[in-house]
Design an enzyme around this catalytic site. Structure first.
Site, PDB file in Angstrom:
ATOM      1  N   SER A 223       2.465   5.194  -3.286  1.00 53.92           N
ATOM      2  CA  SER A 223       1.196   4.924  -2.620  1.00 53.92           C
ATOM      3  C   SER A 223       0.740   6.173  -1.882  1.00 53.92           C
ATOM      4  O   SER A 223       1.572   6.930  -1.366  1.00 53.92           O
ATOM      5  CB  SER A 223       1.373   3.795  -1.616  1.00 53.92           C
ATOM      6  OG  SER A 223       0.265   3.759  -0.737  1.00 53.92           O
ATOM      7  N   TYR A 236       5.073   0.588   5.895  1.00 51.02           N
ATOM      8  CA  TYR A 236       4.902   0.744   4.449  1.00 51.02           C
ATOM      9  C   TYR A 236       4.888   2.229   4.080  1.00 51.02           C
ATOM     10  O   TYR A 236       5.596   2.664   3.170  1.00 51.02           O
ATOM     11  CB  TYR A 236       3.588   0.073   4.057  1.00 51.02           C
ATOM     12  CG  TYR A 236       3.223   0.160   2.600  1.00 51.02           C
ATOM     13  CD1 TYR A 236       3.945  -0.536   1.649  1.00 51.02           C
ATOM     14  CD2 TYR A 236       2.132   0.921   2.185  1.00 51.02           C
ATOM     15  CE1 TYR A 236       3.596  -0.475   0.307  1.00 51.02           C
ATOM     16  CE2 TYR A 236       1.771   0.980   0.850  1.00 51.02           C
ATOM     17  CZ  TYR A 236       2.515   0.283  -0.090  1.00 51.02           C
ATOM     18  OH  TYR A 236       2.159   0.358  -1.403  1.00 51.02           O
TER      19      TYR A 236
END
Ligand SMILES: *[C@@H]1O[C@H](CO)[C@@H](O)[C@H](O)[C@H]1NC(C)=O
Ligand SMILES: *[C@@H]1O[C@H](CO)[C@@H](O)[C@H](O)[C@H]1NC(C)=O
Length: 408
Positions: A223, A236
């Site tokens: 990501s 995250y």
């Protein structure tokens, strides 16, 4: 030669350093070179104007331009892709999202797919069983459970026989919360690390012997949050940052073995729990219940509710068409020379461009404007600024010195 004065030598040296730095950045980045090149050339011309000494600068520019043209012309057209037939691919996290869609697509292309799901009786697994060819094998794996990973390896080996594994798609991942670091629990960080980092690490280590045998491919779905400091996504992002470093190191180490490693960096897509309202409400309730009273008071419940609403609205606006990511995974598996990174989806390339080439103050502001479209400040800051506002109004409207003395 007498016009080569000291200032012009200084200028030449500065320009050389500037262009050298720009070239280094360009080569190190995995962005498409064209927009970066245009930006740097623009900047170079600007510097050139400022120094108002045209000749040597223009010569340097021409040299750089010629080098770039040479290197792009050498690349030529992309060679034909490899064939999927007879190639086995193991892909994790196929209950929903990218995993589910990719497993189905790879199966339709002719790959022999091993798809892991958390729940063999869930919607995703049933859908795959119903729509895919008999080549597809469904395996129940929670990648945080080493015994389950080990069992999946045994099952895969049993089916493959002496053949190697062509592809490993490390897709399984979680994002357990959105919120400021101070409002995130240690368990949020451990939860993300456990799946996104340690789980992927264990799967990769387990399947490496099979991948080396086939001189195959590893594809990691990461990501942009692992490369850039997205507000409210630290748990995250930190796990994806760890994953990125692991992936990039692996790429070097596997080069002699002929195993290629690529990272896919998707923009925002509708996957996993992102459009599940019940899930969001539960998360929020849990946060409010478990936060210390002091923090709850300083930040304010309304502030946290706004954060939840904000990220929930991001999730509902996310892209439902997963095909750019699936396409990138296919490229990473079948291109004769796969890219190091695939920027999949609208806006990711631009985001990396700003992050890589713009001054920190601007890239910072860009991220803040993108993520923190909030109306409310934390409660304690609101009270404080309200107090200051009252104070200044009071001082402006009232010349009573005694009052001012009291306030001090
Ligand atoms: C799995 O992917 C297909 C499309 O490839 C989609 O129609 C289906 O809804 C997905 N299922 C789940 C549970 O995400
Ligand atoms: C996966 O993790 C378990 C538990 O930490 C460990 O025993 C096992 O050796 C790991 N697998 C590999 C291939 O390292």
């Amino acid at each position: 030669m007498d016009h080569y004065t000291l200032p012009s030598w200084i200028y030449l040296a500065a320009l050389t350093v500037f262009i050298g730095g720009a070239t280094k950045k360009l080569l190190a980045s995995h962005l498409s070179a064209a927009p970066a090149l245009v930006a740097w050339l623009g900047a170079t011309v600007l510097v050139d104007r400022l120094w108002a000494l045209c000749l040597p600068a223009m010569l340097l520019l021409l040299v750089v331009l010629a080098c770039c043209l040479y290197s792009t012309s050498r690349t030529g057209p992309p060679p034909a892709t490899l064939t999927p037939h007879g190639k086995a691919v193991f892909i994790t996290g196929c209950d929903t999202g990218f995993g589910n869609a990719t497993a189905k697509h790879l199966d339709s292309m002719g790959f022999e797919v091993f798809a892991t799901v958390l729940d063999l009786t869930g919607d995703g697994a049933r859908e795959l069983r119903r729509t895919c060819s008999p080549r597809l094998t469904l395996l129940q794996v929670d990648i945080t459970q080493p015994q389950q990973v080990q069992q999946a390896l045994l099952d895969t080996k049993a089916k493959l026989g002496p053949r190697g594994l062509w592809g490993l798609v490390n897709n399984a991942g979680v994002c357990v919360n959105f919120g400021e670091i101070e409002l995130s629990f240690m368990s949020n960080y451990r939860g993300c690390m456990e799946v996104n980092f340690f789980g992927t690490l264990n799967v990769t280590k387990s399947f490496l012997p099979l991948l080396r045998r086939a001189r195959g491919r590893i594809v990691v779905i990461s990501s942009p949050a692992g490369d850039q400091p997205f507000p409210c996504l630290s748990a995250y992002g930190a796990s994806k940052a760890a994953l990125n470093l692991f992936t990039n190191t692996l790429r070097h180490e596997l080069e002699p073995w002929g195993v290629r490693v690529s990272t896919v960096l998707p923009s925002s897509y509708k996957t996993g729990q992102s459009s599940n309202h019940v899930y969001w409400e539960q998360q929020h309730k849990q946060l409010l219940q478990n936060l210390s009273p002091a923090l709850l008071e300083e930040y304010g419940e309304d502030y946290m509710t706004e954060t939840k609403d904000l990220f929930q609205s991001f999730a509902s606006q996310a892209n439902p068409d997963l095909s750019p990511v699936i396409e990138a995974i296919v490229q990473a598996l079948l291109a004769p020379r796969p890219q190091v990174s695939y920027y999949a989806g609208p806006g990711v390339g631009l985001m990396y461009f700003i992050h890589t080439y713009f001054p920190f103050s601007i890239s910072n502001r860009f991220l803040q404007n993108l993520f923190m479209k909030k109306k409310l400040m934390p409660l304690a800051l609101r009270k404080q600024s309200g107090f200051e506002l009252n104070l200044s109004l009071h001082n402006n409207n009232n010349n009573n010195n005694e009052e001012e003395e009291k306030l001090k």
